[in-house]
Write a protein that holds these residues in place. Structure first.
Motif, short mmCIF file in Angstrom:
data_model
loop_
_atom_site.label_atom_id
_atom_site.label_comp_id
_atom_site.label_asym_id
_atom_site.label_seq_id
_atom_site.Cartn_x
_atom_site.Cartn_y
_atom_site.Cartn_z
N GLY A 419 0.81 -1.21 0.00
CA GLY A 419 0.00 0.00 0.00
C GLY A 419 0.84 1.26 0.00
N ASN A 420 1.87 1.30 0.85
CA ASN A 420 2.74 2.48 0.90
C ASN A 420 3.47 2.66 -0.43
OD1 ASN A 420 1.95 2.90 3.50
ND2 ASN A 420 3.91 2.40 4.45
N MET A 421 3.89 1.56 -1.04
CA MET A 421 4.59 1.66 -2.32
C MET A 421 3.67 2.24 -3.40
SD MET A 421 4.93 0.02 -5.52
CE MET A 421 4.69 -1.76 -5.43
N VAL A 422 2.42 1.78 -3.43
CA VAL A 422 1.50 2.27 -4.46
C VAL A 422 1.18 3.74 -4.22
CG1 VAL A 422 -0.76 1.97 -5.53
CG2 VAL A 422 0.54 -0.03 -4.80
N LYS A 423 0.98 4.14 -2.97
CA LYS A 423 0.75 5.56 -2.67
C LYS A 423 1.91 6.41 -3.17
CE LYS A 423 -1.90 4.68 1.57
NZ LYS A 423 -1.87 4.79 3.06
N ALA A 424 3.14 5.95 -2.88
CA ALA A 424 4.33 6.71 -3.31
C ALA A 424 4.42 6.73 -4.83
CB ALA A 424 5.57 6.09 -2.71
N LEU A 425 4.03 5.64 -5.48
CA LEU A 425 4.09 5.59 -6.94
C LEU A 425 3.09 6.56 -7.56
CD1 LEU A 425 5.34 4.17 -9.41
CD2 LEU A 425 3.49 2.48 -9.25
N VAL A 426 1.89 6.64 -6.97
CA VAL A 426 0.89 7.59 -7.47
C VAL A 426 1.40 9.02 -7.33
CG1 VAL A 426 -1.43 8.51 -7.09
CG2 VAL A 426 -1.05 6.03 -7.06
N GLN A 429 4.09 9.61 -10.03
CA GLN A 429 3.51 9.80 -11.35
C GLN A 429 2.83 11.17 -11.46
OE1 GLN A 429 1.11 6.25 -11.41
NE2 GLN A 429 2.71 5.03 -12.40
N ALA A 430 2.22 11.62 -10.36
CA ALA A 430 1.59 12.94 -10.37
C ALA A 430 2.61 14.05 -10.57
CB ALA A 430 0.82 13.16 -9.06
N ASP A 491 -5.08 2.68 -9.93
CA ASP A 491 -6.26 3.51 -10.14
C ASP A 491 -7.07 3.65 -8.85
OD1 ASP A 491 -5.54 3.74 -12.77
OD2 ASP A 491 -6.93 2.19 -13.49
N LEU A 492 -7.14 2.56 -8.09
CA LEU A 492 -7.87 2.58 -6.82
C LEU A 492 -7.25 3.57 -5.85
CD1 LEU A 492 -10.10 1.25 -5.08
CD2 LEU A 492 -8.42 -0.45 -4.38
N TYR A 493 -5.92 3.55 -5.74
CA TYR A 493 -5.24 4.47 -4.83
C TYR A 493 -5.28 5.90 -5.36
CZ TYR A 493 -3.49 1.24 -1.34
OH TYR A 493 -3.41 0.36 -0.28
N ALA A 494 -5.19 6.07 -6.65
CA ALA A 494 -5.27 7.41 -7.23
C ALA A 494 -6.63 8.03 -6.95
CB ALA A 494 -5.01 7.36 -8.73
N ALA A 495 -7.69 7.23 -6.98
CA ALA A 495 -9.03 7.74 -6.71
C ALA A 495 -9.18 8.16 -5.25
CB ALA A 495 -10.06 6.66 -7.05
N ARG A 496 -8.43 7.48 -4.38
CA ARG A 496 -8.48 7.83 -2.94
C ARG A 496 -7.66 9.08 -2.65
NH1 ARG A 496 -7.09 1.97 -0.24
NH2 ARG A 496 -9.00 0.82 -0.89
#
Length: 505
Positions: A419-426, A429-430, A491-496
């Motif tokens: 989860g932390n990795m995906v948040k950091a990746l979003v 990318q932003a 996409d799920l994390y980006a929406a959050r």
């Protein structure tokens, strides 16, 4: 005289010293071994000693003992220069092959002194020398890298294939380098899946580069191969892994075989080579990203794939010793080859212990001031650690950790959770940046995986990764989670986190 496994480590180490000195004394009066000073006569001036080593540059398990030692000239650093070696000139010949069998052929012809190869080719090498060679045998002197479960060997299919398991390959064409470690894995795996390798599939022999081309053009239904191709082909985007060797639970390795006539005449050189490997292993652990990038230059294998296998929490620990797991890997190779009728003359798997000699490695450790148990612990304990790159929290469970490698950065970023990795990746990318690769670990087994080729089950902030879709389905059914691909997870994390690019800065 050689000392084999089963003797105490102290006896083995001292035995090599005694053997070396006795041998030198028998060869030339007035000279002593490389550990005992110089004869001062200079009588060896002009003598040339050939050291011919056969490696497999693209096989990442051999990359540290092969290309790294060669390119960084670590063997030259450790070669003896005194005693019976004073004044000699070393002629080091390196050659690279796509698999182990050609190396064995060259060793039998006395064109190679040292060979680096996988477990199945290694036992064939040992057996062929016993049964066919007249002037020498071969001996297994150390491990390069290994997996206690068989990770590294794999079966892949074209990216758009509908196959998700070995059972789906019935009636299809599967290629594999015959005689390789992957060949043995495939024969075992097909049998376990209820498929007869002789009738249910068409097996053809293809080297890795040919198998890759055949996958791209759809000429085969699947390709089985050894390290690193089960990960390299999916990483390059034209294949998908449907079976990992780790699913067999059978250990696999790549190791070092040496002609006994060379080892007996030049034990100090074998020790020097193993010292070079010990140093190369340490250099890799100290700078895994940097050495991975160099191995990419030397082998053509992407640095991200090298790192996946040999980096922290990687698929293949760089453990040079020959312990119970390594011995069992060699024994199992003989048993499997015998069971499948691949050996002309059956061999008792227990014989392998007579073809193992760890004394050269023990001597190398002694001369480098290394403790055997500490070498093992360092290799096995090489796991993801440190602080989470997003939250700063300590990474306490390496198998729950995740990583990504940002384009243009020299080091990998690590996280305590997927989860932390995906948040950091979003966030990354932003900001207009991208990562070359994302790593996660299989929830059930701890295998290191490429995130983009994995299945995920998310339930709130809890995310688990899986290699096998069926495992993800079972887990989702038990915890009420949602199965998704990595893109869907992003996409799920980006929406959050809709304000990532603005308000949170």
């Amino acid at each position: 005289m050689r000392y084999f496994l089963g003797w105490s480590r102290k006896k083995i180490a001292s035995g090599l010293l005694v053997t070396s000195v006795l041998f030198v004394g028998a060869c030339s009066s007035g000279e002593v071994g490389s550990n005992g000073g110089s004869s001062g006569s200079g009588s060896n001036s002009g003598q040339v000693i050939r050291i011919a080593i056969g490696t497999q540059d693209q096989v990442i398990n051999t990359a540290v003992g092969g290309a790294t030692v060669r390119e960084l000239e670590l063997l030259e650093k450790h070669l003896p220069t005194d005693g019976k070696y004073e004044g000699v000139r070393y002629e080091i010949e390196w050659s690279s092959y796509t698999s182990g069998p050609p190396i064995t052929n060259k060793m039998l012809a006395n064109q190679l002194d040292i060979g680096l190869m996988g477990d199945f080719p290694a036992v064939i090498n040992l057996i062929k020398f016993q049964q066919e060679a007249k002037d020498a045998n071969s001996v297994f002197v150390g491990t390069l890298a290994y997996s206690p479960t068989g990770a590294g060997n794999a079966v892949v299919v074209p990216k758009d294939s509908t196959a998700t398991s070995l059972a789906d390959l019935k009636g299809g064409t599967v290629s594999v380098p015959f005689g390789s470690a992957a060949h043995g894995m495939l024969l075992n795996a097909l049998a376990d899946a209820g498929l007869d390798p002789e009738t249910d599939v068409e097996l053809i022999s293809q080297a890795p580069e040919v198998g890759g081309a055949s996958l791209r053009t759809g000429q085969i239904d699947a390709h089985a191969d050894f390290v690193p191709f089960g990960e390299l082909f999916p990483f390059r985007g034209f294949a998908r892994k449907i079976f990992d060797g780790a699913q067999t639970g059978v250990p696999t390795l790549h190791g070092i075989v040496v002609r006994t006539d060379f080892a007996e005449e030049h034990p100090e050189i074998v020790v020097a080579y193993l010292k070079a490997i010990l140093e190369a292993n340490q250099m890799f652990r100290e700078d895994p990203e940097g050495i991975s990038a160099q191995i990419q230059e030397w082998s053509g294998v992407d640095k991200e794939v090298v790192y996946m296998f040999l980096g922290p929490s990687g698929l293949q620990p760089l453990n040079p010793t020959i312990g119970e797991v390594q011995v069992n890997s060699l024994k199992n190779s003989i048993a499997t080859l015998t069971k499948l009728g691949r050996l002309d003359n059956p061999v008792d798997p227990a014989e392998v212990t007579n073809w193992i000699d760890e004394s050269y490695l023990l001597q190398a450790m002694e001369e480098m001031g290394l403790d055997y148990d500490e070498v093992v612990a360092t290799a096995e304990g090489y796991q993801i650690s440190g602080e989470d790159a997003l939250t700063g929290e300590a990474i306490t469970d390496p198998k729950q950790a995740a990583q990504f490698w940002v384009q243009g950065e020299e080091t990998v970023r690590s996280f305590a959770s997927i989860g932390n990795m995906v948040k950091a990746l979003v966030e990354l990318q932003a900001e207009g940046q991208a990562a070359n690769v994302m790593f996660v670990h299989d929830h059930n087994n701890g295998w290191k995986l490429f995130a983009e080729n994995s299945y995920f089950v998310s339930n709130g902030d809890q995310v688990a990764a899986f290699l096998i879709e069926a495992d993800a389905q079972t887990y989702a059914a038990s915890n009420g989670g949602q199965i998704t691909a990595f893109r869907g997870l992003q996409d799920l994390y980006a929406a959050r986190l809709p304000l990532l690019a603005g308000a949170q800065r």
